[in-house]
Design a protein around this motif. Structure first.
Motif, PDB file in Angstrom:
ATOM      1  N   HIS A  23      25.743   5.901  20.718  1.00 56.09           N
ATOM      2  CA  HIS A  23      27.050   6.371  21.182  1.00 56.09           C
ATOM      3  C   HIS A  23      27.440   5.565  22.410  1.00 56.09           C
ATOM      4  O   HIS A  23      26.594   5.221  23.248  1.00 56.09           O
ATOM      5  CB  HIS A  23      26.998   7.857  21.525  1.00 56.09           C
ATOM      6  N   PHE A  24      28.712   5.293  22.533  1.00 60.19           N
ATOM      7  CA  PHE A  24      29.193   4.476  23.645  1.00 60.19           C
ATOM      8  C   PHE A  24      28.788   5.054  24.985  1.00 60.19           C
ATOM      9  O   PHE A  24      28.397   4.335  25.895  1.00 60.19           O
ATOM     10  CB  PHE A  24      30.712   4.308  23.567  1.00 60.19           C
ATOM     11  N   HIS A  25      28.843   6.391  25.140  1.00 60.89           N
ATOM     12  CA  HIS A  25      28.498   6.982  26.435  1.00 60.89           C
ATOM     13  C   HIS A  25      27.031   6.758  26.792  1.00 60.89           C
ATOM     14  O   HIS A  25      26.672   6.771  27.969  1.00 60.89           O
ATOM     15  CB  HIS A  25      28.868   8.463  26.470  1.00 60.89           C
ATOM     16  N   ALA A  26      26.185   6.537  25.808  1.00 62.61           N
ATOM     17  CA  ALA A  26      24.787   6.217  26.099  1.00 62.61           C
ATOM     18  C   ALA A  26      24.703   4.891  26.851  1.00 62.61           C
ATOM     19  O   ALA A  26      23.846   4.719  27.728  1.00 62.61           O
ATOM     20  CB  ALA A  26      23.976   6.162  24.820  1.00 62.61           C
ATOM     21  N   THR A  27      25.588   3.963  26.548  1.00 66.67           N
ATOM     22  CA  THR A  27      25.573   2.680  27.249  1.00 66.67           C
ATOM     23  C   THR A  27      26.028   2.857  28.693  1.00 66.67           C
ATOM     24  O   THR A  27      25.542   2.168  29.587  1.00 66.67           O
ATOM     25  CB  THR A  27      26.462   1.631  26.555  1.00 66.67           C
ATOM     26  N   ARG A  28      26.939   3.790  28.928  1.00 64.83           N
ATOM     27  CA  ARG A  28      27.381   4.072  30.298  1.00 64.83           C
ATOM     28  C   ARG A  28      26.232   4.657  31.115  1.00 64.83           C
ATOM     29  O   ARG A  28      26.028   4.303  32.271  1.00 64.83           O
ATOM     30  CB  ARG A  28      28.578   5.013  30.314  1.00 64.83           C
ATOM     31  N   LYS A  29      25.470   5.550  30.500  1.00 65.34           N
ATOM     32  CA  LYS A  29      24.328   6.162  31.187  1.00 65.34           C
ATOM     33  C   LYS A  29      23.272   5.097  31.498  1.00 65.34           C
ATOM     34  O   LYS A  29      22.701   5.079  32.586  1.00 65.34           O
ATOM     35  CB  LYS A  29      23.751   7.286  30.338  1.00 65.34           C
ATOM     36  N   THR A  30      23.026   4.211  30.544  1.00 67.05           N
ATOM     37  CA  THR A  30      22.077   3.125  30.764  1.00 67.05           C
ATOM     38  C   THR A  30      22.552   2.230  31.895  1.00 67.05           C
ATOM     39  O   THR A  30      21.768   1.855  32.776  1.00 67.05           O
ATOM     40  CB  THR A  30      21.878   2.305  29.474  1.00 67.05           C
ATOM     41  N   CYS A  31      23.822   1.889  31.894  1.00 64.07           N
ATOM     42  CA  CYS A  31      24.390   1.052  32.956  1.00 64.07           C
ATOM     43  C   CYS A  31      24.208   1.713  34.321  1.00 64.07           C
ATOM     44  O   CYS A  31      23.766   1.081  35.275  1.00 64.07           O
ATOM     45  CB  CYS A  31      25.874   0.790  32.682  1.00 64.07           C
ATOM     46  N   ALA A  32      24.512   3.001  34.418  1.00 62.42           N
ATOM     47  CA  ALA A  32      24.371   3.717  35.687  1.00 62.42           C
ATOM     48  C   ALA A  32      22.918   3.714  36.158  1.00 62.42           C
ATOM     49  O   ALA A  32      22.639   3.462  37.337  1.00 62.42           O
ATOM     50  CB  ALA A  32      24.878   5.147  35.538  1.00 62.42           C
ATOM     51  N   SER A  33      21.998   3.967  35.255  1.00 65.59           N
ATOM     52  CA  SER A  33      20.584   3.995  35.622  1.00 65.59           C
ATOM     53  C   SER A  33      20.091   2.619  36.061  1.00 65.59           C
ATOM     54  O   SER A  33      19.306   2.503  37.010  1.00 65.59           O
ATOM     55  CB  SER A  33      19.749   4.515  34.455  1.00 65.59           C
TER      56      SER A  33
END
Length: 82
Positions: A23-33
């Motif tokens: 899911h696209f939001h998973a990439t946002r979470k990865t980016c933040a981490s």
């Protein structure tokens, strides 16, 4: 861009890169981490992720690894001469 078109483009990009579809939001979470792990200032991470509140960036999207926690505690101990 229509959400369905974006999802299709994102899925195609994942296929081309050889990355499993997420899911696209998973990439946002990865980016933040990753930004947190790289010691990027939280306000900068907030701007990159286009959040309006820093609490969203830090409390919902970012995760700190156990390794990073151990490093921080080691540095604190050295600072306090333990």
């Amino acid at each position: 861009m229509e959400p369905s078109n974006f999802r299709r483009s994102f899925a195609n990009a994942c296929d081309k890169a050889g990355v499993r579809k997420v899911h696209f939001h998973a990439t946002r979470k990865t980016c933040a981490s990753l930004l947190v792990a790289l010691d990027v200032h939280p306000r900068v991470a907030m701007q990159i992720l286009r959040h309006s509140q820093i609490a969203v960036t830090m409390n919902i999207y970012s995760e700190v690894s156990s390794e990073e926690t151990r490093k921080a505690l080691k540095r604190l101990g050295q600072h306090l001469s333990f």
